[in-house]
Design a protein around this motif. Structure first.
Motif, PDB file in Angstrom:
ATOM      1  N   GLY A  95      34.433 -30.179  -9.101  1.00  6.82           N
ATOM      2  CA  GLY A  95      33.646 -31.330  -9.293  1.00  6.82           C
ATOM      3  C   GLY A  95      34.083 -32.659  -9.855  1.00  6.82           C
ATOM      4  N   MET A  96      35.023 -32.119 -10.923  1.00  9.26           N
ATOM      5  CA  MET A  96      35.510 -33.355 -11.826  1.00  9.26           C
ATOM      6  C   MET A  96      36.784 -33.797 -11.215  1.00  9.26           C
ATOM      7  SD  MET A  96      33.417 -33.615 -14.237  1.00  9.26           S
ATOM      8  CE  MET A  96      33.942 -34.335 -15.369  1.00  9.26           C
ATOM      9  N   LEU A  97      37.630 -32.956 -10.730  1.00  8.55           N
ATOM     10  CA  LEU A  97      39.189 -33.267 -10.143  1.00  8.55           C
ATOM     11  C   LEU A  97      39.224 -33.574  -8.802  1.00  8.55           C
ATOM     12  CD1 LEU A  97      41.053 -30.943 -12.262  1.00  8.55           C
ATOM     13  CD2 LEU A  97      40.440 -33.268 -12.930  1.00  8.55           C
ATOM     14  N   GLY A  98      38.005 -33.118  -7.961  1.00  6.97           N
ATOM     15  CA  GLY A  98      38.023 -33.566  -6.658  1.00  6.97           C
ATOM     16  C   GLY A  98      38.503 -32.161  -5.804  1.00  6.97           C
ATOM     17  N   PRO A  99      38.091 -32.130  -4.574  1.00  5.87           N
ATOM     18  CA  PRO A  99      38.322 -30.862  -3.619  1.00  5.87           C
ATOM     19  C   PRO A  99      39.900 -30.684  -3.482  1.00  5.87           C
ATOM     20  CG  PRO A  99      37.346 -32.366  -2.384  1.00  5.87           C
ATOM     21  CD  PRO A  99      37.251 -33.034  -3.953  1.00  5.87           C
ATOM     22  N   SER A 100      40.561 -31.662  -3.561  1.00  4.14           N
ATOM     23  CA  SER A 100      42.152 -31.554  -3.290  1.00  4.14           C
ATOM     24  C   SER A 100      43.058 -31.195  -4.611  1.00  4.14           C
ATOM     25  CB  SER A 100      42.565 -32.605  -2.679  1.00  4.14           C
ATOM     26  OG  SER A 100      42.404 -33.950  -3.322  1.00  4.14           O
ATOM     27  N   SER A 101      42.527 -30.937  -5.558  1.00  5.66           N
ATOM     28  CA  SER A 101      42.966 -30.463  -6.808  1.00  5.66           C
ATOM     29  C   SER A 101      43.814 -29.470  -6.830  1.00  5.66           C
ATOM     30  CB  SER A 101      41.978 -30.816  -8.061  1.00  5.66           C
ATOM     31  OG  SER A 101      42.548 -30.205  -9.348  1.00  5.66           O
ATOM     32  N   VAL A 102      44.874 -29.355  -7.119  1.00  2.10           N
ATOM     33  CA  VAL A 102      45.681 -28.017  -7.418  1.00  2.10           C
ATOM     34  C   VAL A 102      44.920 -27.177  -8.433  1.00  2.10           C
ATOM     35  CG1 VAL A 102      47.837 -26.908  -7.830  1.00  2.10           C
ATOM     36  CG2 VAL A 102      47.614 -28.958  -6.288  1.00  2.10           C
ATOM     37  N   MET A 103      44.682 -27.724  -9.710  1.00  6.35           N
ATOM     38  CA  MET A 103      44.152 -27.129 -10.685  1.00  6.35           C
ATOM     39  C   MET A 103      42.717 -26.260 -10.526  1.00  6.35           C
ATOM     40  SD  MET A 103      43.186 -28.246 -14.649  1.00  6.35           S
ATOM     41  CE  MET A 103      44.901 -28.718 -14.960  1.00  6.35           C
ATOM     42  N   ALA A 104      42.048 -27.090  -9.727  1.00  8.13           N
ATOM     43  CA  ALA A 104      40.850 -26.456  -9.222  1.00  8.13           C
ATOM     44  C   ALA A 104      40.996 -25.410  -8.349  1.00  8.13           C
ATOM     45  CB  ALA A 104      39.753 -27.508  -8.623  1.00  8.13           C
ATOM     46  N   GLY A 105      41.686 -25.246  -7.480  1.00  7.11           N
ATOM     47  CA  GLY A 105      42.011 -24.300  -6.456  1.00  7.11           C
ATOM     48  C   GLY A 105      42.557 -23.068  -7.205  1.00  7.11           C
ATOM     49  N   VAL A 106      43.545 -23.373  -8.046  1.00  3.14           N
ATOM     50  CA  VAL A 106      44.276 -22.189  -8.797  1.00  3.14           C
ATOM     51  C   VAL A 106      43.236 -21.461  -9.465  1.00  3.14           C
ATOM     52  CG1 VAL A 106      45.753 -21.501 -10.446  1.00  3.14           C
ATOM     53  CG2 VAL A 106      46.539 -22.962  -8.734  1.00  3.14           C
ATOM     54  N   LEU A 107      42.395 -22.373 -10.222  1.00  6.38           N
ATOM     55  CA  LEU A 107      41.347 -21.526 -11.099  1.00  6.38           C
ATOM     56  C   LEU A 107      40.250 -20.951 -10.551  1.00  6.38           C
ATOM     57  CD1 LEU A 107      40.241 -24.473 -13.700  1.00  6.38           C
ATOM     58  CD2 LEU A 107      41.373 -22.333 -14.438  1.00  6.38           C
ATOM     59  N   GLN A 108      40.040 -21.476  -9.512  1.00  7.08           N
ATOM     60  CA  GLN A 108      39.063 -20.641  -8.540  1.00  7.08           C
ATOM     61  C   GLN A 108      39.505 -19.496  -7.907  1.00  7.08           C
ATOM     62  OE1 GLN A 108      36.043 -22.166  -8.726  1.00  7.08           O
ATOM     63  NE2 GLN A 108      35.087 -20.348  -7.743  1.00  7.08           N
ATOM     64  N   VAL A 109      40.479 -19.584  -7.334  1.00 10.56           N
ATOM     65  CA  VAL A 109      41.254 -18.105  -6.634  1.00 10.56           C
ATOM     66  C   VAL A 109      41.602 -17.320  -7.795  1.00 10.56           C
ATOM     67  CG1 VAL A 109      43.262 -17.156  -5.677  1.00 10.56           C
ATOM     68  CG2 VAL A 109      42.193 -19.461  -4.750  1.00 10.56           C
ATOM     69  N   THR A 110      41.979 -17.663  -9.079  1.00  9.95           N
ATOM     70  CA  THR A 110      42.427 -16.717 -10.024  1.00  9.95           C
ATOM     71  C   THR A 110      41.288 -15.961 -10.424  1.00  9.95           C
ATOM     72  OG1 THR A 110      44.237 -18.214 -10.871  1.00  9.95           O
ATOM     73  CG2 THR A 110      43.450 -16.704 -12.421  1.00  9.95           C
ATOM     74  N   GLY A 111      40.199 -16.651 -10.989  1.00 10.44           N
ATOM     75  CA  GLY A 111      38.802 -16.015 -11.280  1.00 10.44           C
ATOM     76  C   GLY A 111      38.408 -15.114 -10.354  1.00 10.44           C
ATOM     77  N   PHE A 112      38.298 -15.336  -9.028  1.00 13.34           N
ATOM     78  CA  PHE A 112      37.757 -14.484  -7.930  1.00 13.34           C
ATOM     79  C   PHE A 112      38.738 -13.165  -8.053  1.00 13.34           C
ATOM     80  CE2 PHE A 112      38.063 -12.890  -3.636  1.00 13.34           C
ATOM     81  CZ  PHE A 112      36.709 -12.750  -3.325  1.00 13.34           C
ATOM     82  N   LEU A 113      39.957 -13.302  -7.856  1.00 13.76           N
ATOM     83  CA  LEU A 113      40.873 -11.942  -7.774  1.00 13.76           C
ATOM     84  C   LEU A 113      40.923 -11.342  -9.113  1.00 13.76           C
ATOM     85  CD1 LEU A 113      44.050 -13.837  -5.965  1.00 13.76           C
ATOM     86  CD2 LEU A 113      42.140 -12.267  -4.979  1.00 13.76           C
ATOM     87  N   TYR A 114      40.661 -12.056 -10.303  1.00 15.25           N
ATOM     88  CA  TYR A 114      40.703 -11.356 -11.398  1.00 15.25           C
ATOM     89  C   TYR A 114      39.244 -10.554 -11.418  1.00 15.25           C
ATOM     90  CZ  TYR A 114      39.513 -10.383 -16.317  1.00 15.25           C
ATOM     91  OH  TYR A 114      39.156  -9.622 -17.632  1.00 15.25           O
ATOM     92  N   LEU A 115      38.148 -10.901 -11.041  1.00 16.19           N
ATOM     93  CA  LEU A 115      36.961 -10.039 -10.971  1.00 16.19           C
ATOM     94  C   LEU A 115      37.228  -9.034  -9.972  1.00 16.19           C
ATOM     95  CD1 LEU A 115      34.332 -13.195 -11.021  1.00 16.19           C
ATOM     96  CD2 LEU A 115      34.607 -11.118 -12.606  1.00 16.19           C
ATOM     97  N   PRO A 122      33.188 -23.450  -2.914  1.00 12.87           N
ATOM     98  CA  PRO A 122      34.296 -24.483  -3.004  1.00 12.87           C
ATOM     99  C   PRO A 122      35.088 -24.112  -1.673  1.00 12.87           C
ATOM    100  CG  PRO A 122      34.556 -22.933  -4.748  1.00 12.87           C
ATOM    101  CD  PRO A 122      33.112 -22.579  -4.165  1.00 12.87           C
ATOM    102  N   LEU A 123      35.425 -22.806  -1.243  1.00 14.76           N
ATOM    103  CA  LEU A 123      36.147 -22.606  -0.111  1.00 14.76           C
ATOM    104  C   LEU A 123      35.448 -23.492   1.072  1.00 14.76           C
ATOM    105  CD1 LEU A 123      38.458 -20.698   1.028  1.00 14.76           C
ATOM    106  CD2 LEU A 123      37.105 -18.955   1.543  1.00 14.76           C
ATOM    107  N   GLY A 124      34.071 -23.114   1.276  1.00 15.62           N
ATOM    108  CA  GLY A 124      33.637 -23.965   2.494  1.00 15.62           C
ATOM    109  C   GLY A 124      33.808 -25.405   2.178  1.00 15.62           C
ATOM    110  N   PHE A 125      33.848 -26.200   1.063  1.00 14.80           N
ATOM    111  CA  PHE A 125      33.894 -27.315   0.641  1.00 14.80           C
ATOM    112  C   PHE A 125      35.198 -27.893   1.071  1.00 14.80           C
ATOM    113  CE2 PHE A 125      33.822 -31.268  -1.969  1.00 14.80           C
ATOM    114  CZ  PHE A 125      32.566 -31.526  -1.927  1.00 14.80           C
ATOM    115  N   LEU A 126      36.077 -27.057   0.581  1.00 12.35           N
ATOM    116  CA  LEU A 126      37.553 -27.264   0.922  1.00 12.35           C
ATOM    117  C   LEU A 126      38.127 -27.406   2.199  1.00 12.35           C
ATOM    118  CD1 LEU A 126      39.156 -25.678  -2.026  1.00 12.35           C
ATOM    119  CD2 LEU A 126      38.789 -27.908  -1.987  1.00 12.35           C
ATOM    120  N   SER A 127      37.500 -26.175   2.905  1.00 11.37           N
ATOM    121  CA  SER A 127      37.988 -25.965   4.401  1.00 11.37           C
ATOM    122  C   SER A 127      37.560 -27.144   5.453  1.00 11.37           C
ATOM    123  CB  SER A 127      37.365 -24.728   4.938  1.00 11.37           C
ATOM    124  OG  SER A 127      36.169 -24.571   4.807  1.00 11.37           O
ATOM    125  N   PHE A 128      36.370 -27.514   4.872  1.00  7.75           N
ATOM    126  CA  PHE A 128      35.671 -28.513   5.769  1.00  7.75           C
ATOM    127  C   PHE A 128      36.180 -29.940   5.589  1.00  7.75           C
ATOM    128  CE2 PHE A 128      32.898 -25.476   7.222  1.00  7.75           C
ATOM    129  CZ  PHE A 128      32.612 -25.669   8.643  1.00  7.75           C
TER     130      PHE A 128
END
Length: 348
Positions: A144-164, A87-93
């Motif tokens: 995928g469901m909310l789109g690449p510009s979704s704030v919720m999607a970005g927060v979930l992704q960053v939270t999961g990565f940093l938690y791990l 998603p980082l590659g998807f969002l950045s481009f």
């Protein structure tokens, strides 16, 4: 493990505050901070290393045990990197990246790690594969469901990565201390896997952005990725072996040292022992007689004899002394040199 995770959680909170402060700076100052701050952090680490490890022989000491490649740790790290990288590659481009999301992600990851690992003291298997991976999968699904510009999607992704990231560093401290593996070895293998997964994910994400024709294909793509992350979690979950499975390891255990009962649990998992066989084995390790065991478990001596016959057959041993030597050898594998239990003398 507990101090490592505590410092990691505190650092995550501090990073969230710092990242939030950087967003308020003038754009020119942000670039200055982007170059100066990493150099300052490296300098601090160098000074700290000199105080903690004044002798280079201590820092790069040879392990008393054989080195083992943490395959499952590395596979976990690759998946973690991919889950963020795609998603980082998807969002950045697609032109949508926000430092505010990173700040919020740091806060949420720190709070989740504090609750799950330090307060509830969940073992590493559940912390990583029942919380971290589903969270990363939910982030992919939200993209995928909310789109690449979704704030919720970005927060979930960053939270999961940093938690791990926080939990895996706590796991790394366990491998270093309790399995006597060099810190540089434990840090380099999973870190390399993480960076490889993230770089590969960025490439896949950027290519996917160019290849996917419509929103329906984007949804299918990210739903498939979320499913694969969850399947990976199921495949990597393993309680069979403490040394590579981490199933019985949780921060906050007394002295975070391996005791005889935990070792007996590992032996029971590895060799398919029944609960009764585990209880009898541990009682013998404690030094109890068969009569005492029979009274404690409310069974007859003949029943104990039958259980021992089955136990010896599964472990391929022939006597109580063999059993004690077998468990003591296993316990030494999971202990530091200070905590290691001496092997019983061999019978001539």
């Amino acid at each position: 493990m507990t101090p490592t995770l505590t410092f990691g959680i505190a650092s995550a909170l501090a990073t969230g505050v710092l990242s939030l402060g950087i967003t308020l700076l003038d754009p020119l100052l942000r670039w200055v901070v982007a170059f100066v701050l990493p150099a300052f952090i490296v300098l601090l680490f160098y000074c700290a290393k000199g105080r903690v490890f004044p002798d280079q022989k201590v820092l790069y000491r040879e392990s008393a045990n054989d080195l083992f490649i943490p395959y499952r740790f590395m596979a976990t790290s690759v998946t973690q990197g991919l889950a963020l990288g795609i998603p980082l590659g998807f969002l950045s481009f697609s032109g949508f990246l926000s430092q505010m999301l990173d700040s919020v992600g740091y806060f949420f990851a720190a709070a989740l790690a504090l609750l799950a690992v330090l307060v509830l003291q969940m073992d590493f298997n559940r912390s990583i594969y029942q919380i971290g991976f589903p969270l990363a999968g939910a982030g992919l699904l939200a993209v995928g469901m909310l789109g690449p510009s979704s704030v919720m999607a970005g927060v979930l992704q960053v939270t999961g990565f940093l938690y791990l990231d926080l939990v895996l560093w706590g796991l790394g401290s366990y491998l270093i201390k309790n399995c006597d593996q060099p810190a540089t070895w434990v840090a380099s293998c999973p870190s390399t896997a993480l960076m490889l997964g993230r770089a590969l994910g960025i490439v896949v994400g950027s290519v996917a952005l160019q290849a996917l024709a419509d929103s329906a294909q984007v949804v299918v793509f990210f739903c498939t990725l979320a499913f694969l992350v969850l399947m990976t979690a199921l495949l990597l979950t393993n309680n069979a072996n403490m040394r590579t499975g981490w199933g019985f390891v949780r921060p906050g255990d007394p002295d975070e040292a391996t005791d005889s009962y935990r070792t007996c649990e590992v032996v029971a998992q590895d060799f398919g022992l029944t609960q009764r066989e585990l209880e009898i084995m541990y009682s013998l390790i404690e030094g109890k007689s068969r009569k005492e065991i029979a009274e404690d478990l409310y069974i007859t001596s003949n029943t104990i004899k039958t259980h021992l016959h089955n136990l010896y057959g599964k472990l391929d041993i022939h006597s109580e002394s063999d059993l004690k030597a077998f468990v003591a050898k296993r316990e030494r594998m999971f202990s530091t040199e200070e905590d290691a239990v001496p092997l019983p003398p061999e019978e001539v």
